[in-house]
Design an enzyme around this catalytic site. Structure first.
Site: not given
Ligand SMILES: O=P(O)(O)OC[C@H]1O[C@H](OP(=O)(O)O)[C@H](O)[C@@H]1O
Length: 317
Positions: A130, A199
């Site tokens: 991700c 998350d």
């Molecule tokens: O806070 P930061 O480290 O940037 O992101 C944390 C997490 O948020 C994202 O979720 P999505 O793409 O919003 O579903 C991913 O799962 C990623 O690891």
């Protein structure tokens, strides 16, 4: 639709819902700024009306995505500062708390980056899943320390957030190999660290992250590859200390397959969970701005930060 909610707050809620604004830390920053806007633009003439507007705005933001705990943690941080007895005083409380929150968020990420960078050695190859700003802060700090880092980046179906990771690593000067998700095990032999974000982190040290993280972690453990989770303390889920579980968001099936193709297949049931849970035994270290923790001891930090419990400021008293 609650008419008390400012259009700008509704726009931000919509963009979080559709994932134009995404990533746990970025969502937290956006909701803090949204509450600031609601406060600044309010024409409430009495404190109760003002408080009701802020509660309504917080509820609208809260109801967008259920898993990233940074969202309710941000709302709590901004609203718990509302102590004044006048509208002007309350407005200033919200503006000050939101500004303080956003500044702390930025500082936490760069402090976390330094801690994570210390785990990376010159010449290391990482594998990512991700797109996580917390995880990339570790790589950026390592590169700034003069270390050469290379990355194997999983594309991360269905939304391909791996493409964002690939681009940002390239901008840091990190050589990138992009792979499909199912090739991860094949390439784990070439990797020194799996590095992911989170998350939410539960009190037992479980890590809730993008779907596919738990399978990657199990495979990495099998190969003896260390798994490092970069998660500032904003990702710690206070409710899990008192027995609540983390709600896993189920997203629209259209992210996976269009209606026409689905019909051609005989309309099978499609499931699209956005996140999964990696048990603590598959995680080597949770890296925060307060240092690194084995997952099993993260609860000690949670008790220190949250005490006995938290409030839900978006609920009518
Ligand atoms: O806070 P930061 O480290 O940037 O992101 C944390 C997490 O948020 C994202 O979720 P999505 O793409 O919003 O579903 C991913 O799962 C990623 O690891």
């Amino acid at each position: 639709m609650d008419e008390r909610v400012h259009p700008e707050v509704r726009r931000i809620a919509d963009e979080i819902d559709t994932m134009e604004i995404r990533g746990a830390a970025t969502i937290a920053d956006a909701v803090a700024r949204a509450l600031r806007t609601q406060a600044q633009e309010s024409d409430a003439t009495d404190p109760e009306t003002f408080r009701g507007e802020l509660r309504a705005a917080a509820r609208t933001l809260y109801e967008t995505r259920p898993t990233a705990v940074s969202l309710p943690n941000a709302l709590r941080y901004v609203l718990r500062g509302m102590s004044s007895t006048t509208v002007e005083g309350l407005r200033q409380n919200v503006v000050d708390s939101a500004d303080e929150f956003c500044a702390r968020l930025e500082r936490a990420q760069s402090d976390l980056g330094q801690v994570g960078a210390n785990r990376l050695r010159d010449g290391d190859v990482i594998m990512t899943h991700c797109h996580s700003t917390d995880a990339l802060a570790c790589v950026e700090a390592a590169v700034e320390q003069g270390k050469h880092i290379e990355a194997i980046v999983k594309e991360t179906r269905p939304r391909n957030q791996g493409h964002i990771t690939a681009r940002e690593l390239h901008e840091m000067g990190v050589p990138v190999t992009l792979i499909v998700d199912s090739a991860a095990r094949r390439y784990l032999n070439d990797v020194d660290h799996v590095l992911v974000g989170a998350d939410a982190v539960a009190a037992d040290g479980s890590v809730i992250n993008k779907i596919g993280t738990s399978g990657l972690a199990v495979n990495a453990r099998d190969r003896g590859t260390p798994i490092m989770v970069a998660a500032q303390t904003l990702k710690l889920h206070p409710g899990t200390m008192t027995g609540h579980t983390v709600d896993i968001e189920m997203r629209d099936t259209e992210e996976i397959i269009d209606d026409e193709t689905l019909a051609e297949l005989g309309n099978p049931t499609v499931k699209n969970p956005a996140f999964d849970v990696t048990p603590p035994r598959y995680v080597d270290a949770i890296v925060t701005e307060r240092g690194q923790f084995p997952p099993e001891s993260i609860v000690i930090l949670m008790r220190e930060l949250f005490g006995e419990g938290t409030t839900e400021p978006w609920v009518e008293p």
